[in-house]
Write a protein that holds these residues in place. Structure first.
Motif, PDB file in Angstrom:
ATOM      1  N   GLU A 500       0.510  -1.116  -0.128  1.00  0.00           N
ATOM      2  CA  GLU A 500       0.078   0.047   0.001  1.00  0.00           C
ATOM      3  C   GLU A 500       0.536   1.346   0.266  1.00  0.00           C
ATOM      4  OE1 GLU A 500      -3.314   2.849   2.581  1.00  0.00           O
ATOM      5  OE2 GLU A 500      -2.165   0.748   4.093  1.00  0.00           O
ATOM      6  N   LEU A 501       0.723   2.114  -0.975  1.00  0.00           N
ATOM      7  CA  LEU A 501       1.742   3.279  -1.134  1.00  0.00           C
ATOM      8  C   LEU A 501       1.283   4.293  -0.155  1.00  0.00           C
ATOM      9  CD1 LEU A 501       3.682   5.020  -2.564  1.00  0.00           C
ATOM     10  CD2 LEU A 501       2.153   5.517  -3.713  1.00  0.00           C
ATOM     11  N   LEU A 502       2.285   4.678   0.006  1.00  0.00           N
ATOM     12  CA  LEU A 502       1.284   6.025   1.508  1.00  0.00           C
ATOM     13  C   LEU A 502       2.217   7.395   0.213  1.00  0.00           C
ATOM     14  CD1 LEU A 502       2.274   4.638   5.105  1.00  0.00           C
ATOM     15  CD2 LEU A 502       0.604   4.994   4.049  1.00  0.00           C
ATOM     16  N   ASP A 503       1.268   7.943   0.520  1.00  0.00           N
ATOM     17  CA  ASP A 503       1.323   9.913   0.264  1.00  0.00           C
ATOM     18  C   ASP A 503       1.748   9.964  -1.883  1.00  0.00           C
ATOM     19  OD1 ASP A 503       0.009  10.927   2.401  1.00  0.00           O
ATOM     20  OD2 ASP A 503       2.461  11.379   3.359  1.00  0.00           O
ATOM     21  N   PRO A 504       1.368   9.988  -2.384  1.00  0.00           N
ATOM     22  CA  PRO A 504       1.201   9.377  -3.557  1.00  0.00           C
ATOM     23  C   PRO A 504       2.421  10.850  -4.268  1.00  0.00           C
ATOM     24  CG  PRO A 504      -0.378   8.847  -3.633  1.00  0.00           C
ATOM     25  CD  PRO A 504      -0.436   9.414  -1.753  1.00  0.00           C
ATOM     26  N   LYS A 505       1.231  11.910  -4.018  1.00  0.00           N
ATOM     27  CA  LYS A 505       2.195  12.814  -4.227  1.00  0.00           C
ATOM     28  C   LYS A 505       3.233  13.439  -3.637  1.00  0.00           C
ATOM     29  CE  LYS A 505      -0.981  12.584  -7.613  1.00  0.00           C
ATOM     30  NZ  LYS A 505      -0.533  12.564  -9.083  1.00  0.00           N
ATOM     31  N   ASP A 506       3.773  12.798  -2.811  1.00  0.00           N
ATOM     32  CA  ASP A 506       4.926  13.299  -2.175  1.00  0.00           C
ATOM     33  C   ASP A 506       6.335  13.891  -3.116  1.00  0.00           C
ATOM     34  OD1 ASP A 506       7.323  13.991  -0.175  1.00  0.00           O
ATOM     35  OD2 ASP A 506       6.444  13.171   1.532  1.00  0.00           O
ATOM     36  N   GLU A 507       6.938  14.492  -2.924  1.00  0.00           N
ATOM     37  CA  GLU A 507       7.816  14.379  -4.177  1.00  0.00           C
ATOM     38  C   GLU A 507       9.641  14.372  -4.041  1.00  0.00           C
ATOM     39  OE1 GLU A 507       7.646  18.442  -6.148  1.00  0.00           O
ATOM     40  OE2 GLU A 507       5.401  17.479  -7.381  1.00  0.00           O
ATOM     41  N   GLN A 508       9.685  14.126  -2.265  1.00  0.00           N
ATOM     42  CA  GLN A 508      10.645  13.862  -2.081  1.00  0.00           C
ATOM     43  C   GLN A 508      10.834  12.769  -0.939  1.00  0.00           C
ATOM     44  OE1 GLN A 508       9.943  17.796   0.143  1.00  0.00           O
ATOM     45  NE2 GLN A 508      12.256  18.253  -0.115  1.00  0.00           N
ATOM     46  N   VAL A 509       9.392  12.031  -0.452  1.00  0.00           N
ATOM     47  CA  VAL A 509       9.894  10.709   0.298  1.00  0.00           C
ATOM     48  C   VAL A 509       8.769   9.642  -0.254  1.00  0.00           C
ATOM     49  CG1 VAL A 509       8.679   9.172   2.901  1.00  0.00           C
ATOM     50  CG2 VAL A 509       9.713  11.970   2.954  1.00  0.00           C
ATOM     51  N   TYR A 510       9.125   8.527  -0.269  1.00  0.00           N
ATOM     52  CA  TYR A 510       8.642   6.829  -1.111  1.00  0.00           C
ATOM     53  C   TYR A 510       8.305   6.394   0.400  1.00  0.00           C
ATOM     54  CZ  TYR A 510       7.468   3.054  -3.797  1.00  0.00           C
ATOM     55  OH  TYR A 510       6.769   2.217  -4.489  1.00  0.00           O
ATOM     56  N   ALA A 511       7.063   6.567   0.785  1.00  0.00           N
ATOM     57  CA  ALA A 511       6.728   5.926   2.003  1.00  0.00           C
ATOM     58  C   ALA A 511       5.410   4.658   1.772  1.00  0.00           C
ATOM     59  CB  ALA A 511       5.664   6.289   3.239  1.00  0.00           C
ATOM     60  N   TYR A 512       5.807   4.098   2.823  1.00  0.00           N
ATOM     61  CA  TYR A 512       4.848   2.237   1.823  1.00  0.00           C
ATOM     62  C   TYR A 512       4.686   1.462   2.795  1.00  0.00           C
ATOM     63  CZ  TYR A 512       8.572  -0.183   0.035  1.00  0.00           C
ATOM     64  OH  TYR A 512       9.864  -1.265  -0.204  1.00  0.00           O
ATOM     65  N   TYR A 513       3.418   0.485   3.106  1.00  0.00           N
ATOM     66  CA  TYR A 513       2.852  -0.454   4.028  1.00  0.00           C
ATOM     67  C   TYR A 513       2.866  -1.620   3.268  1.00  0.00           C
ATOM     68  CZ  TYR A 513       0.434   2.509   7.229  1.00  0.00           C
ATOM     69  OH  TYR A 513       0.604   4.201   8.137  1.00  0.00           O
ATOM     70  N   ARG A 514       3.624  -2.912   3.966  1.00  0.00           N
ATOM     71  CA  ARG A 514       3.285  -4.139   3.747  1.00  0.00           C
ATOM     72  C   ARG A 514       2.543  -4.799   4.959  1.00  0.00           C
ATOM     73  NH1 ARG A 514       7.258  -6.851   0.714  1.00  0.00           N
ATOM     74  NH2 ARG A 514       5.556  -8.492   0.004  1.00  0.00           N
ATOM     75  N   HIS A 515       1.799  -5.503   3.850  1.00  0.00           N
ATOM     76  CA  HIS A 515       0.439  -6.132   4.927  1.00  0.00           C
ATOM     77  C   HIS A 515       0.656  -7.116   4.642  1.00  0.00           C
ATOM     78  CE1 HIS A 515      -1.564  -1.934   5.879  1.00  0.00           C
ATOM     79  NE2 HIS A 515      -1.621  -1.943   3.977  1.00  0.00           N
ATOM     80  N   GLY A 516       0.964  -8.266   6.178  1.00  0.00           N
ATOM     81  CA  GLY A 516       1.020  -9.195   6.309  1.00  0.00           C
ATOM     82  C   GLY A 516      -0.008 -10.291   5.881  1.00  0.00           C
ATOM     83  N   THR A 517      -0.145 -11.491   5.119  1.00  0.00           N
ATOM     84  CA  THR A 517      -0.995 -12.474   4.866  1.00  0.00           C
ATOM     85  C   THR A 517      -1.062 -13.653   5.598  1.00  0.00           C
ATOM     86  OG1 THR A 517      -0.344 -12.916   3.105  1.00  0.00           O
ATOM     87  CG2 THR A 517      -1.254 -11.242   2.747  1.00  0.00           C
ATOM     88  N   GLY A 518      -1.588 -14.956   5.644  1.00  0.00           N
ATOM     89  CA  GLY A 518      -1.322 -16.111   6.147  1.00  0.00           C
ATOM     90  C   GLY A 518      -0.373 -16.020   8.194  1.00  0.00           C
ATOM     91  N   ALA A 519       0.571 -16.668   7.655  1.00  0.00           N
ATOM     92  CA  ALA A 519       0.982 -17.103   9.203  1.00  0.00           C
ATOM     93  C   ALA A 519       0.818 -15.323   9.845  1.00  0.00           C
ATOM     94  CB  ALA A 519       1.809 -17.973   9.217  1.00  0.00           C
ATOM     95  N   SER A 520       1.498 -14.105   9.098  1.00  0.00           N
ATOM     96  CA  SER A 520       1.516 -12.883   9.608  1.00  0.00           C
ATOM     97  C   SER A 520       0.624 -11.900   9.034  1.00  0.00           C
ATOM     98  CB  SER A 520       3.413 -12.413   8.299  1.00  0.00           C
ATOM     99  OG  SER A 520       2.981 -12.280   6.989  1.00  0.00           O
ATOM    100  N   GLU A 521      -0.060 -12.280   9.554  1.00  0.00           N
ATOM    101  CA  GLU A 521      -1.498 -11.318   8.573  1.00  0.00           C
ATOM    102  C   GLU A 521      -1.273 -10.357   9.873  1.00  0.00           C
ATOM    103  OE1 GLU A 521      -4.956 -13.344   8.050  1.00  0.00           O
ATOM    104  OE2 GLU A 521      -5.226 -14.417   9.721  1.00  0.00           O
ATOM    105  N   GLN A 522      -0.707 -10.617  11.174  1.00  0.00           N
ATOM    106  CA  GLN A 522      -0.809  -9.743  12.097  1.00  0.00           C
ATOM    107  C   GLN A 522       0.289  -8.508  12.173  1.00  0.00           C
ATOM    108  OE1 GLN A 522      -3.428  -9.847  14.780  1.00  0.00           O
ATOM    109  NE2 GLN A 522      -4.586 -10.882  12.828  1.00  0.00           N
ATOM    110  N   GLU A 523       0.710  -9.288  11.198  1.00  0.00           N
ATOM    111  CA  GLU A 523       2.125  -7.811  11.177  1.00  0.00           C
ATOM    112  C   GLU A 523       2.046  -6.711   9.471  1.00  0.00           C
ATOM    113  OE1 GLU A 523       5.706 -10.931  12.443  1.00  0.00           O
ATOM    114  OE2 GLU A 523       5.104 -10.838   9.941  1.00  0.00           O
TER     115      GLU A 523
END
Length: 574
Positions: A500-523
Motif C-alpha cells: 500500500e503506497l502512502l502519500d503518492p504525491k509526496d515529491e521527496q519521500v517514498y513511504a509504503y506499507y506491506r500488510h501481512g498475509t497468512g501466518a503473518s497477517e497480524q504484522e
C-alpha cells in the motif's frame, strides 16, 4: 508452475539473485578479462553476502560483437572465460555453498558466425535457411540498390534488414547486423532451443534469464513502423514486442522443458505493461515465473524521442512511485515481478536514483537497497551494487567499448543533433558501460580485478570504493545489503505481504506499507525513504500493535525527522 496464494510462497519466489557480468567480475589469469575461475574464487564472498542465486550473463562461445549476446555455439564456453570443466567446477562450488546458478538464454537471435547462419546464408534451399527470417526487397532504387522490406530501425544499426548478396535477400536483425533473428515460426528452431535448454538443465543449472524473450514472435504482415515514418523513433523493437504467437511459444517451452525441471525463470520483456505482465507470469498461465519490465527505467528518458534514452535529466519521485506501485498492485496475488535498480544494460543505481557524492553515496545506496528489498517480488543485485559502485566519466569516446554507445554517438553526434560534449555527458549518465567497468575489489593496481590490463578502463573511484574497504567497515553498503537479505528470510511478510503506497504525491519521500498475509497477517511493515539531501518532517498513521525498528541506514532513530537519504523499516505486530 505451482500457483502460490498469499498464504504460501513457492520456492522460486524466495531467492535474492546476484547478477554477474563475467567479463568484468574477476580475472584469474591476468589477461584483463573476467573468467569462470575468477567467479569460483569469489563464491565465498557471495556466500558471505547471503545471495541465493547467481544469474550469469552469457558465457557461451561468441565473437563478442555485443559482449556475448551474439552466440556462435550454445554448448561451448567462450575461450576467454575458460572451459566447460571450469564451468562444472563453478557450478559445483556454488551448489556446495547453497547458491543456485541461472544461465542467460539468448534465443531471439544468434551470432552471424553460428553454424546455423553460415549454412542458412549459403543458399535458398539450404536446410538451415528457414532457421532465420529472409525477405525479398521492397523494390530497387534508381541506382539499382535493394530497398529493405520495412522501414524498421535496429537497436544497434540504421536498419533491421541486412542485404545478403549471395542469395539476394535481406535477413532480419532487431539488434546488430551480426545478430540475425531466429525464425520461431519454424518448429525445428523451437526444438533446437528446447534441446539446448535441456543440455544445460541436465548439467544441473537451476534456471534461465531469457533475453528479450517477448520479441520472438513477429507479425507476419511486417508492417512499416509509423513512428519511424514520422521521424520520432530511435529503434523499432516495439514493432515485434508481444507478437501474435509469443504466449503460444512460451507455453510450449514450459510444457516441453521448464515444467519438467525445478527451475526459476525470468523473462526480459521490453515494451510491456502490467496487463502483459499478467499474461507472461500469471500463476495459472504456464509460461514464465517472473519478468523484467522497463517502465521505471524509462522515467528519465529524453523528452525528445529522436534522442531516445540519451539524456542527463533526473527522474521524478512521484513518477517512480506511481510506476512501481502499479506493478506492485496489478500483479499482487496473480503474478510475480522482478525487482531491480540496475543491471548490465543500465547505469549504476546510486548515480541514477541516489546521490553518488562522497557525502551521500553510502547513505543513498543503502536507502535504495532498502526500498527495493522491501517490495513484493524477487530482488536482483547487480555486481558492485552491494559496494555502492558509481557511474563513470571518460573524456575519450574510444575509452567506451559498448556497441550501443558507439552506435548512438555516430547517429546523434554525426547528424549534428547532439554536440560531442553533451553526448559524453549523456553517456556518463545513461551508457551501458557504467555498469561494465570492472569490479573494484581492492585499492591497488587495477583494483584487484586483474594482474594485466583491464579490457575496459576502471572507474577511478576504486581507491575509495572497493570490496576490501567495504568488508572492513561494519557500516558499509555491503553489510546493509547482507542485513536486508537476512531480514527477507526471517520475515515472510517481506516476500508475500501486500503493498500500500502512502502519500503518492509526496515529491521527496517514498513511504509504503506491506500488510501481512497468512501466518503473518497480524504484522505490518512501514517503509520510509527520504530521496533528498534535505532534512524533512513526516508523520504517518501507525498500524496497530507494538513496533520494532527492523533496519535503518542511520545508527539512531529521530522518529518523524528524516535526515538526508534516511531509510528505515518498522515492523508492527498486533
Amino acid at each position: 508452475m505451482t500457483a502460490p496464494s498469499h498464504r504460501e510462497t513457492a520456492w522460486w519466489q524466495e531467492p535474492v539473485v546476484y547478477q554477474i557480468y563475467p567479463r568484468s567480475f574477476k580475472d584469474s589469469n591476468g589477461d584483463g578479462i573476467g573468467d569462470l575461475p575468477g567467479i569460483t574464487e569469489k563464491i565465498p564472498y557471495l556466500a558471505r553476502l547471503g545471495v541465493d542465486l547467481i544469474w550469469l550473463s552469457p558465457i557461451y562461445k561468441s565473437p563478442n560483437h555485443d559482449n556475448g549476446y551474439d552466440i556462435s555455439d550454445y554448448r561451448a564456453i567462450m575461450p576467454e572465460f575458460g572451459t566447460m570443466d571450469d564451468f562444472d567446477t563453478l557450478l559445483a562450488a556454488a551448489h556446495q555453498a547453497g547458491i543456485k546458478i541461472m544461465m542467460d538464454l539468448v534465443v531471439n537471435h544468434t551470432s552471424d558466425e553460428h553454424e546455423w547462419f553460415i549454412q542458412a546464408k549459403s543458399s535458398k534451399d539450404n536446410p538451415y535457411r528457414d532457421y532465420y527470417i529472409w525477405k525479398d526487397p521492397a523494390g530497387y532504387t534508381e541506382r539499382g540498390e535493394p530497398i529493405p522490406p520495412t522501414n524498421w530501425i535496429a537497436a544497434f544499426s540504421p536498419s533491421t534488414w541486412e542485404w545478403e548478396p549471395t542469395t539476394e535477400q535481406f535477413y532480419l536483425h532487431m539488434f546488430s547486423v551480426k545478430q540475425p533473428d531466429l525464425n520461431w515460426e519454424n518448429p525445428t528452431v523451437r526444438q533446437e532451443v528446447y534441446d539446448l535448454m535441456r543440455f544445460w538443465l541436465d548439467k544441473g543449472v537451476d534456471g534461465f534469464r531469457m533475453d528479450v524473450i517477448n520479441l520472438i514472435s513477429k507479425d507476419p504482415a511486417y508492417p512499416d513502423d509509423p513512428a519511424v515514418a514520422a521521424g520520432s523513433k530511435t529503434d523499432s523493437l516495439g514493432m515485434v514486442a508481444n507478437g501474435p504467437r509469443v504466449h503460444e511459444f512460451l507455453q510450449e517451452m514450459n510444457r516441453e522443458v521448464l515444467s519438467k525441471y525445478p527451475v526459476i525463470t525470468v523473462g526480459e520483456t521490453p515494451h510491456v505493461d502490467t496487463a502483459d505482465g499478467l499474461l507472461y507470469t500469471g500463476f495459472d498461465r504456464g509460461e514464465l515465473q517472473t519478468l523484467f519490465q522497463f517502465e521505471h527505467m524509462g522515467l528519465d528518458g529524453n523528452p525528445n524521442p529522436a534522442l531516445g534514452k540519451w539524456n542527463d535529466t533526473r527522474f521524478k519521485l512521484v513518477d517512480l512511485k506511481d510506476t512501481l506501485s502499479r506493478w506492485q498492485n496489478d500483479l499482487s496475488g496473480k503474478a510475480w515481478n522482478a525487482l531491480y535498480w540496475n543491471n548490465h544494460d543500465q547505469p549504476r543505481a546510486v548515480s541514477r536514483f541516489g546521490n553518488d557524492s562522497p557525502e551521500y553515496r553510502v547513505l543513498s545506496a543503502k536507502m535504495l537497497g532498502t526500498v527495493l528489498h522491501c517490495l513484493q517480488g524477487t530482488p536482483y543485485i547487480y555486481q558492485g551494487e552491494e559496494l555502492g559502485m558509481t557511474n563513470v566519466y571518460f573524456e575519450n569516446i574510444e575509452d567506451y567499448k559498448d556497441i550501443e554507445i558507439h552506435d548512438a554517438y555516430r547517429k546523434l553526434v554525426g547528424s549534428g543533433l547532439v554536440s560531442h560534449e553533451d553526448m559524453l555527458r549523456y553517456i556518463s549518465q545513461s551508457g551501458r558501460d557504467n555498469a561494465r567497468t570492472p569490479i573494484q575489489w581492492k585499492a591497488e593496481a587495477h583494483a584487484g580485478f586483474t594482474g594485466g590490463k583491464p579490457w575496459l578502463k576502471l572507474n577511478p573511484r576504486y581507491t575509495e570504493i572497493n570490496a576490501e574497504e567495504a568488508l572492513a567497515d561494519p557500516g558499509s553498503v555491503f553489510y546493509h545489503y547482507q542485513q536486508l537479505i537476512a531480514l527477507r528470510r526471517q520475515h515472510p511478510i517481506m516476500v508475500n505481504g501486500t503493498y500500500e503506497l502512502l502519500d503518492p504525491k509526496d515529491e521527496q519521500v517514498y513511504a509504503y506499507y506491506r500488510h501481512g498475509t497468512g501466518a503473518s497477517e497480524q504484522e505490518t511493515l512501514l517503509v520510509i525513504a527520504n530521496f533528498t539531501d534535505s532534512t524533512l518532517e513526516r508523520t504517518y498513521q501507525e498500524p496497530a500493535g507494538e513496533h520494532t525498528l527492523l533496519t535503518s541506514n542511520y545508527p539512531d532513530d529521530t522518529q518523524n525527522t528524516l535526515r538526508p537519504y534516511e531509510a528505515k523499516v518498522y515492523l508492527y505486530q498486533a
